[in-house]
Design a protein around this motif. Structure first.
Motif, PDB file in Angstrom:
ATOM      1  N   ARG A  82      -7.628  12.536   1.972  1.00  0.00           N
ATOM      2  CA  ARG A  82      -7.052  11.389   1.285  1.00  0.00           C
ATOM      3  C   ARG A  82      -5.942  11.784   0.309  1.00  0.00           C
ATOM      4  O   ARG A  82      -4.915  11.114   0.211  1.00  0.00           O
ATOM      5  N   ASN A 113      -4.164   3.226   3.023  1.00  0.00           N
ATOM      6  CA  ASN A 113      -5.118   2.173   3.341  1.00  0.00           C
ATOM      7  C   ASN A 113      -4.913   1.725   4.786  1.00  0.00           C
ATOM      8  O   ASN A 113      -4.365   0.656   5.060  1.00  0.00           O
ATOM      9  N   GLU A 115      -2.005  -0.761  -6.154  1.00  0.00           N
ATOM     10  CA  GLU A 115      -2.855   0.159  -6.903  1.00  0.00           C
ATOM     11  C   GLU A 115      -3.664   1.040  -5.962  1.00  0.00           C
ATOM     12  O   GLU A 115      -4.269   0.563  -5.024  1.00  0.00           O
ATOM     13  N   TYR A 116      -3.676   2.320  -6.281  1.00  0.00           N
ATOM     14  CA  TYR A 116      -4.429   3.273  -5.464  1.00  0.00           C
ATOM     15  C   TYR A 116      -5.867   3.244  -5.924  1.00  0.00           C
ATOM     16  O   TYR A 116      -6.213   3.816  -6.942  1.00  0.00           O
ATOM     17  N   THR A 117      -6.707   2.544  -5.166  1.00  0.00           N
ATOM     18  CA  THR A 117      -8.056   2.282  -5.679  1.00  0.00           C
ATOM     19  C   THR A 117      -9.114   3.118  -4.988  1.00  0.00           C
ATOM     20  O   THR A 117     -10.284   2.992  -5.308  1.00  0.00           O
ATOM     21  N   THR A 118      -8.722   3.937  -4.029  1.00  0.00           N
ATOM     22  CA  THR A 118      -9.752   4.630  -3.254  1.00  0.00           C
ATOM     23  C   THR A 118     -10.030   6.016  -3.806  1.00  0.00           C
ATOM     24  O   THR A 118      -9.317   6.489  -4.677  1.00  0.00           O
ATOM     25  N   SER A 147      -2.068  10.648   0.643  1.00  0.00           N
ATOM     26  CA  SER A 147      -1.400   9.926  -0.436  1.00  0.00           C
ATOM     27  C   SER A 147      -0.105  10.633  -0.838  1.00  0.00           C
ATOM     28  O   SER A 147       0.925   9.989  -1.067  1.00  0.00           O
ATOM     29  N   PRO A 207      -6.461  -4.681  -1.647  1.00  0.00           N
ATOM     30  CA  PRO A 207      -6.775  -3.260  -1.508  1.00  0.00           C
ATOM     31  C   PRO A 207      -8.220  -3.150  -1.089  1.00  0.00           C
ATOM     32  O   PRO A 207      -9.094  -3.411  -1.903  1.00  0.00           O
ATOM     33  N   ALA A 216       0.850  -1.210   0.000  1.00  0.00           N
ATOM     34  CA  ALA A 216       0.000   0.000   0.000  1.00  0.00           C
ATOM     35  C   ALA A 216       0.878   1.251   0.000  1.00  0.00           C
ATOM     36  O   ALA A 216       0.592   2.222  -0.711  1.00  0.00           O
ATOM     37  N   ASP A 253      -1.062   4.486  -1.164  1.00  0.00           N
ATOM     38  CA  ASP A 253      -2.468   4.290  -0.801  1.00  0.00           C
ATOM     39  C   ASP A 253      -2.596   4.336   0.725  1.00  0.00           C
ATOM     40  O   ASP A 253      -2.095   3.453   1.415  1.00  0.00           O
TER      41      ASP A 253
END
Lengths: 404, 404
Positions: free
Chosen positions: A359, A319, B401-404, A363, B186, A312, A317
């Protein structure tokens, strides 16, 4: 308030040590591969070794040296072959290497031997027999950097750190070098650390100090969770500072020396994490509010070792759920309703409840060279740190390449 | 000699079960995301849950159901939000979901609830309130496959397995479905497994059988070492086979039922390893010569979980030194001079001594879909298995992968 300050020189920063690094022909790359650290006089030695029951011959050899209480004159380190999983022949080779160094130096005091490289391959003894006299000849009082270079395998930078402090008007120095990028690289093994000091200190106390320092430093670093067959940290103290012998644990001078040793170990350990195979950032996890430092360190190390947290962070991310999940499985019971999680200044969860945060900014924060995670479990006053690195495509690439 | 044979149907293979999977709108992808497994009559239930102290609300809820000894009618499972790290609101939502199912079915018997998805996000309760009556309406006797599809997150294939055996002239069936690819993807969480049987069996015995089966199956699988907040395996037995109640542990029928349950769990667990995030091959590690099955399983799981072993196999590199190193650090003491290591038919080390082998052929072997590692430690008669997958670029990609 600082009790000590950084100086240059690594293992030759302390008084009465010489070192060298040469190319003996053990690595096929032709890079330097044989290092020697030598005290001008016999030194007391402390060591901490891999807990694995699949151990290199040199680890068994060095343990015997320490258990015998022998005075140690030098530490030899080769890169190229790990001398692990090599059976009886490997043991005989370790013994011979130590004898070759004793002969070349002209001493009957003990010599410790360490190796890093391919597991399951015998040391190239012809290269060792010609290389050892050469590395002894090459010893100099400013050879710490050359030694640091000759113990590297997949490391991209040499790892060197030293401190100096005033003890009753005289300087005492503690310095070290280490190597390690993956715990084991394709055919390359091991985390190795060598520390020298000119302090005068009782042997048992020096061993205790080293064990404590390692629990807070090298043992709190993880690149990939793979303990190697050769992991060793050896620390020499030769008394050449001329300061009074430190005999009492818990005395102010003992605490000061242990503080220096810990600080050197932490800086070397962080250098390993930062140079982790494929790493793009150093991750520092601080856990607070635990009942014991051990508990705090255990949670911190679990978080920094989580493949999901690591990937992450590579992906920038934020996360935080993965941080919560890793904390929960660390084997330390806590009340999840008191959990607090922070990435840098961004509070993700507090009192067990998810928080709103920016966010995009979080990031962005993850793109930095050094990322700090703070977790509090609301259970006590102890804290602990751990260090690691992100998990990138390059880690897989480095470790998947068919190199044989 | 085979005591049982494979049949189709998963959780609806056993008599007296219906299942369904629908799209309730919990996943942004619009794929099926709500599954229900329902017994025609009240069933006894057994369960094994994550040991993490950061647990989903539904895990706490289901534990309470089991501890109360309640008869269970159905299991609800949603994908999309994990209902973990969601505080008091998450708990209330779990309770409400169970009540909504009870109301829609028209029962006062217990309903268990499970979730998988983003950690730290509340369940989309408006979608649950409209979806639950729909999934109850959709229940059919051949809905096992639809249910298996609706619990998937990063899984690339549904995971379904069922067995049938003859017990005194009547068929008894055990079937199951599961999901899981990374322990946490993720924002997607969890390994979940659901098993149904029409056997008549005493509740405490059923729980013992499940715990034993899981130690040999789901607990021996690792994709990335990250235990999730939601991991759960729940097994129902409703007695609809009409066979005599199995009351005695160690009786022939009890052993047969436990054998079926274990076989179903192993097949489901292997399907998870094979579908591991980014995996290109299934790795099976067999450890022999241990003093206990636990020791053997511990070593096997450490080897299959080693990032270095995993990436070597991805790179088709027969780097057996990493297998030796992983075995050594598993926490089980053994004599390295007795160590035997085999990759498929290629013997790399025996009696602690490296062996010559055909490197090119061994590398070719590693290109297969299923790779077998065999390790013997020469210390006893017990053996154990573990399963995992290789570590590829795609694992990192999926998880970074930045999925948010």
């Amino acid at each position: 308030m600082t009790q000590w300050h950084q100086i240059s020189g690594g293992v030759t920063a302390a008084q009465g040590y010489k070192a060298a690094g040469i190319t003996a022909g053990l690595k096929s790359s032709g890079k330097p591969d044989l290092a020697l650290i030598c005290s001008d006089v016999g030194a007391i030695a402390a060591g901490v070794f891999t807990k694995s029951c699949v151990r290199a011959a040199c680890v068994d050899f060095d343990r015997q040296v320490l258990e015998s209480g022998a005075i140690v004159r030098a530490i030899l380190c080769n890169a190229g072959q790990a001398n692990a999983s090599t059976g009886e022949e490997g043991w005989q080779n370790a013994v011979e290497c130590a004898q070759l160094v004793q002969k070349a130096i002209g001493t009957t005091e003990a010599v410790m031997v360490t190796s890093t490289g391919v597991i399951g391959k015998q040391l190239l003894m012809d290269k060792m027999r010609s290389g050892i006299p050469q590395v002894v000849t090459a010893l100099t009082a400013d050879g710490g950097e050359a030694a640091a270079g000759a113990i590297m395998t997949t490391d991209t930078v040499p790892k060197i750190y030293a401190l100096e402090a005033d003890f009753d008007g005289k300087p005492v120095r503690v310095g070290g070098i280490c190597k390690g990028a993956g715990m084991i690289h394709p055919n390359m093994a091991t985390m190795l650390g060598f520390i020298t000091s000119d302090a005068a200190v009782a042997p048992a106390l020096w061993q205790d100090m080293l064990s404590q320092a390692i629990d807070k430093s090298f043992n709190q670093v993880t690149v990939d969770g793979d303990t190697s067959t050769n992991d060793s940290v050896i620390a020499l103290a030769n008394g050449r500072s001329g300061t009074p012998g430190i005999m009492q644990a818990n005395s102010a001078v003992a605490q000061k020396l242990e503080g220096m040793l810990t600080e050197v170990c932490i800086n070397l350990a962080k250098a390993i994490a930062k140079d982790g195979e494929g790493a793009t950032s150093l991750i520092e996890v601080r856990v607070e509010g635990a009942q014991s430092e051990n508990d705090a360190r255990k949670i911190a190390k679990t978080i920094v070792g989580s493949a999901l947290v690591k990937s992450a962070i590579f992906g920038n991310d934020p996360n935080w759920g993965r941080i919560a999940a890793a904390a929960g499985r660390a084997g330390v019971l806590f009340d999840q309703n008191k959990l607090h999680i922070q990435l840098g200044e961004f509070v993700m969860m507090t009192a067990g409840t998810p928080q709103d945060y920016d966010r995009t900014a979080a990031s962005e924060y993850l793109k930095q060279d050094e990322v700090k995670i703070r977790v509090a479990i609301g259970d006590g006053k102890a804290s602990g740190l751990a260090w690691g690195c992100d998990l990138s495509y390059d880690y897989v690439k480095i470790n998947a390449e068919y190199t044989t």
